[in-house]
Scaffold this active site. Structure first.
Site, PDB file in Angstrom:
ATOM      1  N   GLU A 195       0.843  -1.191   0.000  1.00  0.00           N
ATOM      2  CA  GLU A 195       0.000   0.000   0.000  1.00  0.00           C
ATOM      3  C   GLU A 195       0.877   1.239   0.000  1.00  0.00           C
ATOM      4  O   GLU A 195       1.804   1.355   0.799  1.00  0.00           O
ATOM      5  CB  GLU A 195      -0.926   0.028   1.223  1.00  0.00           C
ATOM      6  CG  GLU A 195      -2.014  -1.015   1.173  1.00  0.00           C
ATOM      7  CD  GLU A 195      -3.135  -0.786   2.175  1.00  0.00           C
ATOM      8  OE1 GLU A 195      -3.298   0.347   2.680  1.00  0.00           O
ATOM      9  OE2 GLU A 195      -3.864  -1.760   2.436  1.00  0.00           O
TER      10      GLU A 195
ATOM     11  N   HIS B 126      -3.996   6.803   0.217  1.00  0.00           N
ATOM     12  CA  HIS B 126      -3.368   5.483   0.260  1.00  0.00           C
ATOM     13  C   HIS B 126      -3.997   4.601  -0.807  1.00  0.00           C
ATOM     14  O   HIS B 126      -5.012   4.945  -1.396  1.00  0.00           O
ATOM     15  CB  HIS B 126      -3.447   4.849   1.652  1.00  0.00           C
ATOM     16  CG  HIS B 126      -4.789   4.340   2.062  1.00  0.00           C
ATOM     17  ND1 HIS B 126      -5.809   5.172   2.463  1.00  0.00           N
ATOM     18  CD2 HIS B 126      -5.280   3.081   2.137  1.00  0.00           C
ATOM     19  CE1 HIS B 126      -6.868   4.433   2.787  1.00  0.00           C
ATOM     20  NE2 HIS B 126      -6.578   3.154   2.581  1.00  0.00           N
TER      21      HIS B 126
ATOM     22  N   HIS C 105      -5.201   0.645  -2.209  1.00  0.00           N
ATOM     23  CA  HIS C 105      -5.669  -0.709  -1.902  1.00  0.00           C
ATOM     24  C   HIS C 105      -5.266  -1.584  -3.095  1.00  0.00           C
ATOM     25  O   HIS C 105      -6.049  -1.755  -4.020  1.00  0.00           O
ATOM     26  CB  HIS C 105      -7.186  -0.735  -1.724  1.00  0.00           C
ATOM     27  CG  HIS C 105      -7.677  -0.119  -0.458  1.00  0.00           C
ATOM     28  ND1 HIS C 105      -9.018   0.106  -0.233  1.00  0.00           N
ATOM     29  CD2 HIS C 105      -7.034   0.319   0.641  1.00  0.00           C
ATOM     30  CE1 HIS C 105      -9.168   0.664   0.959  1.00  0.00           C
ATOM     31  NE2 HIS C 105      -7.978   0.810   1.510  1.00  0.00           N
TER      32      HIS C 105
ATOM     33  N   ASP D 217      -9.643   0.916   7.645  1.00  0.00           N
ATOM     34  CA  ASP D 217      -9.634   2.376   7.503  1.00  0.00           C
ATOM     35  C   ASP D 217     -10.625   3.009   8.471  1.00  0.00           C
ATOM     36  O   ASP D 217     -10.305   3.982   9.158  1.00  0.00           O
ATOM     37  CB  ASP D 217     -10.000   2.784   6.073  1.00  0.00           C
ATOM     38  CG  ASP D 217      -8.972   2.365   5.038  1.00  0.00           C
ATOM     39  OD1 ASP D 217      -7.799   2.143   5.396  1.00  0.00           O
ATOM     40  OD2 ASP D 217      -9.354   2.258   3.857  1.00  0.00           O
TER      41      ASP D 217
END
Length: 132
Positions: free
Chosen positions: A24, A80, A82, A93
């Site tokens: 990630e 970020h 995935h 999250d």
């Protein structure tokens, strides 16, 4: 609310996600209000960066200091990726969110989504790539 993202910030977010794969990626969103003028990729210091992200605290503190002293825009949120998931907040999250109203951008494959980390949880936001 519609978040605006400069083309440079948009490109950096996608490039960081591709470069980090299969881990990630993560980073900071800098700007004012609902305008992302800069994105800064930072080190993912999570114990398992293939499944989670944690922004390097030193980078986060430095960004807040720079904003306070006027040498950089404010931290308005985070991004970020995935790499093996969906472009929406995961249960992890949601559990780690501060509920502070900041913008979260999540990338999965070539999809980017924007979210407001509000008091009641994540709310979807629209976005537009604009400006320069």
């Amino acid at each position: 609310m519609t978040v605006t993202i400069t083309p440079q910030a948009h490109a950096l977010i996608l490039t960081a996600a591709w470069a980090a794969h299969p881990k990630e990626a993560c980073g900071l969103l800098l700007g004012t209000g609902d305008e992302v003028t800069e994105a800064v990729a930072v080190t993912n210091v999570a114990p398992d960066p293939t499944r989670h992200f944690e922004i390097d605290p030193a980078a986060l503190i430095a960004a807040h200091r720079a904003a306070r002293d006027g040498s950089a825009p404010e931290v308005i949120g985070y991004f970020h990726s995935h790499p093996n998931g969906l472009a929406r907040p995961s249960a992890t999250d949601a559990a780690s969110a501060a509920r502070d109203g900041r913008v979260w951008i999540i990338v999965a494959d070539d999809a980017i989504t924007c979210w407001c980390d509000g008091p009641g949880g994540f709310e979807p936001l629209s976005y537009a790539v604009t400006g320069g």
